[in-house]
Each structure stands twice: as C-alpha cells, then as structure tokens.
Write a protein that holds these residues in place. Structure first.
Motif, short mmCIF file in Angstrom:
data_model
loop_
_atom_site.label_atom_id
_atom_site.label_comp_id
_atom_site.label_asym_id
_atom_site.label_seq_id
_atom_site.Cartn_x
_atom_site.Cartn_y
_atom_site.Cartn_z
N ILE A 174 0.82 -1.21 0.00
CA ILE A 174 0.00 0.00 0.00
C ILE A 174 0.86 1.26 0.00
O ILE A 174 0.53 2.25 -0.66
CB ILE A 174 -0.98 0.00 1.20
N GLN A 175 1.99 1.22 0.71
CA GLN A 175 2.84 2.41 0.76
C GLN A 175 3.47 2.69 -0.60
O GLN A 175 3.67 3.85 -0.99
CB GLN A 175 3.92 2.27 1.85
N ASP A 176 3.76 1.65 -1.37
CA ASP A 176 4.32 1.83 -2.71
C ASP A 176 3.26 2.36 -3.67
O ASP A 176 3.54 3.18 -4.54
CB ASP A 176 4.89 0.50 -3.21
N PHE A 177 2.05 1.86 -3.52
CA PHE A 177 0.92 2.34 -4.33
C PHE A 177 0.75 3.84 -4.14
O PHE A 177 0.59 4.59 -5.11
CB PHE A 177 -0.35 1.59 -3.89
N VAL A 178 0.83 4.27 -2.89
CA VAL A 178 0.68 5.70 -2.58
C VAL A 178 1.86 6.51 -3.13
O VAL A 178 1.67 7.61 -3.68
CB VAL A 178 0.54 5.90 -1.06
N GLU A 179 3.06 5.97 -3.01
CA GLU A 179 4.24 6.70 -3.51
C GLU A 179 4.17 6.88 -5.02
O GLU A 179 4.48 7.96 -5.54
CB GLU A 179 5.52 5.95 -3.13
N VAL A 187 -3.14 11.29 -12.85
CA VAL A 187 -3.86 10.02 -12.87
C VAL A 187 -4.55 9.81 -11.53
O VAL A 187 -3.98 10.12 -10.47
CB VAL A 187 -2.90 8.84 -13.14
N THR A 188 -5.78 9.31 -11.55
CA THR A 188 -6.48 9.00 -10.30
C THR A 188 -6.15 7.58 -9.86
O THR A 188 -6.31 6.63 -10.63
CB THR A 188 -8.01 9.11 -10.48
N PHE A 189 -5.70 7.45 -8.62
CA PHE A 189 -5.41 6.15 -8.02
C PHE A 189 -6.49 5.84 -6.98
O PHE A 189 -6.80 6.69 -6.13
CB PHE A 189 -4.04 6.16 -7.35
N ILE A 190 -7.05 4.66 -7.06
CA ILE A 190 -8.10 4.24 -6.11
C ILE A 190 -7.72 2.90 -5.51
O ILE A 190 -7.34 1.97 -6.24
CB ILE A 190 -9.47 4.10 -6.80
N ASP A 203 1.94 4.22 10.74
CA ASP A 203 2.33 4.83 9.47
C ASP A 203 1.31 4.53 8.37
O ASP A 203 1.07 5.37 7.49
CB ASP A 203 3.73 4.36 9.04
N ILE A 204 0.66 3.37 8.42
CA ILE A 204 -0.37 3.06 7.43
C ILE A 204 -1.64 3.85 7.73
O ILE A 204 -2.30 4.36 6.81
CB ILE A 204 -0.67 1.56 7.41
N ASP A 210 -4.32 10.77 5.23
CA ASP A 210 -3.81 11.91 4.48
C ASP A 210 -3.14 11.46 3.19
O ASP A 210 -1.92 11.60 3.02
CB ASP A 210 -2.81 12.68 5.35
N PRO A 211 -3.92 10.92 2.25
CA PRO A 211 -3.35 10.44 0.99
C PRO A 211 -3.08 11.60 0.03
O PRO A 211 -3.54 12.72 0.26
CB PRO A 211 -4.46 9.53 0.44
N PRO A 212 -2.35 11.35 -1.06
CA PRO A 212 -2.19 12.39 -2.09
C PRO A 212 -3.56 12.83 -2.63
O PRO A 212 -4.53 12.06 -2.57
CB PRO A 212 -1.37 11.68 -3.17
N GLN A 213 -3.63 14.03 -3.17
CA GLN A 213 -4.91 14.57 -3.64
C GLN A 213 -5.52 13.75 -4.77
O GLN A 213 -6.74 13.77 -4.97
CB GLN A 213 -4.73 16.02 -4.09
N ASN A 214 -4.69 13.04 -5.53
CA ASN A 214 -5.19 12.25 -6.65
C ASN A 214 -5.47 10.80 -6.26
O ASN A 214 -5.62 9.94 -7.13
CB ASN A 214 -4.19 12.27 -7.82
#
Length: 336
Positions: A174-179, A187-190, A203-204, A210-214
């Motif tokens: 999940i942390q790599d997905f967010v990075e 691009v929108t990530f869901i 940390d998770i 507080d994820p990235p805006q996209n």
C-alpha cells in the motif's frame, strides 16, 4: 461421496481472500454436482478444511477419531502473515511451528500455487499435496461497460484510473501504491479494501488519513461495484510483496483490466511479463510501466486479452473438476 467444506469465523473472514476462496469452493462443487455440507457434525466422507484456528483443530481431531480423511487447504503461511496487522511479524514467528504441526496432521494438502507448496515444503511438511487455483467466476467477473460508466459517474472520474484492491497492509504494498500515485498527479489512483484501522500500524493509518490529492480510499465495496471498478480502470496495480495467489489479480484478469504486479515468485509459471501482465521491482519501474501502458493502447489490449485467457483456465467449473478428482484420489488412497 459427501464433502465437508469447513471454515470458522465465516463473518470475520468474509472480506478476506480466505472467505472468497471458501465461497468459490461452494460454487465450484455445486457446478460439478458434488454433495457437500458446511456442518462439521453432519455425516460426510471427507473433510476439506480452510482455516487454522481452534475450530479447525477440533474438526480435524473429530475426523481423525472417526477415520475421515482430512484435506487441509493452505491459505495461510508464516510468510504471508508478516507485515500485515499490528504485531503480525511477532505472530508470524510464533505461527511457523504451529502451522507446520497442523498441516502435518492432514492426509492431503491443497496449495493455491506451486509457490505456496514450495514454502510449506521448506518448513518440512511432507504430506502429499495438489496445486489447485482458488479460481474466479469468469461469468460474473467480466468486462461490463455499463457498470464501468456507473462507477465513473459515482466517483466523478473522467481521466485515467489506476486501481488497487485488498486490505491496506504493508505486505500488499500500500505504501508503494501511494508513492507511485504521488508521482503521477495527472492520474487517479483508487484503492478498495476494508480499513480496519485498529489493526493497522501508525504509518499506514497516517497514509489512509492523508493520501495524495489524486488518491481515493473508499474502503470496502460489494462485488457488483467492484466489477464496475475493474471494468472502468485503465490498469490494475498490485505491488504486493507476498501472496499465495492473489484472488483480486484473477478478478482483474477476468475483467480484462491490464495487470501490473511486483516481480515475486508466486506469479512464476502463470503470469508472464509482457504477455498477460507487466512486472516491476521498484516504484520507479512501476511509474514507467504505468505510463507506458496508459500511452500504448495496443500493448494494453494485448495484456488485457491474454489476461482473460489466464482467468478462463481458472474458472470455477475447472476448479470444481480438479477438487472432485482430488477428493476421489484421497478417498481411494485412504481406503486402500
């Protein structure tokens, strides 16, 4: 022949891969006409056990006393416990001996992949076994443009979509997905998956809050909406570090959503890089792979079409036939 399909705490595991695999077994046996029960106190000829808790221990003891052959389905290994919930690494160390001891009590083992079998063999378990995929219902999980449109409307999405599905564990990447999402603002990530915050490390939890805006974390969604998500997404991105198979990968393949995964041993022999998926090893590679797929529609279509063929080979009707043959072989061996 009558089979016991056993899993404990079914409500608790309902949103997990084990719960999905258990439901798949019910459907697969129904398709091939195998009589089964879910009540361990019923009368049956063979037991197919899916979980490893105290309930399963009691069922196995009961079957041993009655002379009923036991098949243990290996959904859980010490390796796939690590980097999941709070204290999971400590629990993984404790579980190694207990899991090995439990699986050794079975008359036969079922492994979702050859990789899972290799893991259990390394722990010294010598019980005979068969590799059978957890499978996917290819009639339900198929590309649906109507549901795709509904999905995009629900989340007000117009541009490209990268989708992830699963519990938001470190093990799942999940942390790599967010990075990667943070590097691709256009691009929108869901990511869909039950958010059991009390079980997640700090940390998770911080990432989810507080994820990235996209990036969107909607939590768990029902199957019907998930089909729309797979159908709408341009890419299914699953950077997991450890899997026994990955049912969500099978679902994405079945819906013809191009799949990007981490290059780990579990996919060896059935997911081929550049043919039915694309594989990466680092977040920089994942970013480049995703950008390439979004631009190269021919490559995307090839990966998607070939991915559907992988899913069809693991349809629940095929799985039902494999389970039936395994039950018959185990019964024949144990009765001889």
């Amino acid at each position: 022949m009558k089979v016991l399909l056993y899993a404990e705490a079914t409500r608790l595991i309902s949103k997990s891969g084990i719960g999905t695999a258990y439901r798949h077994q019910i459907e697969a046996l129904s398709r091939v006409g195998v009589d089964f029960t879910q009540d361990w106190e019923d009368v049956y000829d063979i037991a197919h056990v899916n979980t490893v808790g105290p309930g399963a221990k009691n069922v196995v003891r009961h079957c041993k006393n009655k002379g009923i052959p036991v098949i243990w389905h290996v959904h859980t290994t010490p390796e796939d416990i690590k980097n999941s919930f709070v204290f999971s690494n400590f629990y993984a160390k404790l579980s190694r001996r207990s899991l090995t001891r439990k699986y050794a009590q079975a008359d036969h083992l079922i492994f979702p992949t050859q990789y899972t079998e290799s893991v259990i063999r390394r722990h010294g378990v010598k019980v005979p076994g068969t590799v059978i995929s957890n499978g996917v219902d290819t009639q339900i999980f198929r590309q649906n443009l109507c549901k795709a449109r509904e999905f995009r409307e629900r989340f007000s999405l117009n541009g490209p979509i990268v989708l992830g599905v699963g519990f938001p564990f470190k093990r799942k990447g999940i942390q790599d997905f967010v990075e990667v999402a943070s590097k691709m603002k256009d691009v929108t990530f869901i990511w869909f998956g039950a958010k059991i915050l009390a079980l997640l490390p700090k940390d998770i939890r911080r990432i989810l809050r507080d994820p990235p805006q996209n990036m969107i974390f909607p939590g768990f969604i029902p199957q019907e909406e998930l089909i729309g998500a797979y159908s709408a997404a341009d890419i299914f991105f699953f950077p997991s570090y450890e899997e026994n198979e990955g049912i969500v990968v099978l679902e994405a393949l079945s819906c013809e959503c191009p799949v990007v995964v981490r290059d780990i041993p579990v996919y060896k022999g059935w997911l081929e890089n550049g043919v039915n998926c694309l594989k990466g090893r680092s977040n920089d590679e994942f970013e480049q792979i995703i950008r390439t797929l979004l631009k190269d529609r021919d490559l995307s279509e090839k990966i998607a079409t070939n991915g559907r063929m992988v899913a069809l080979e693991r349809d629940l009707s095929v799985i039902g036939d494999s389970l039936l043959k395994t039950y018959e072989a185990v019964l024949g061996r144990c009765r001889s």
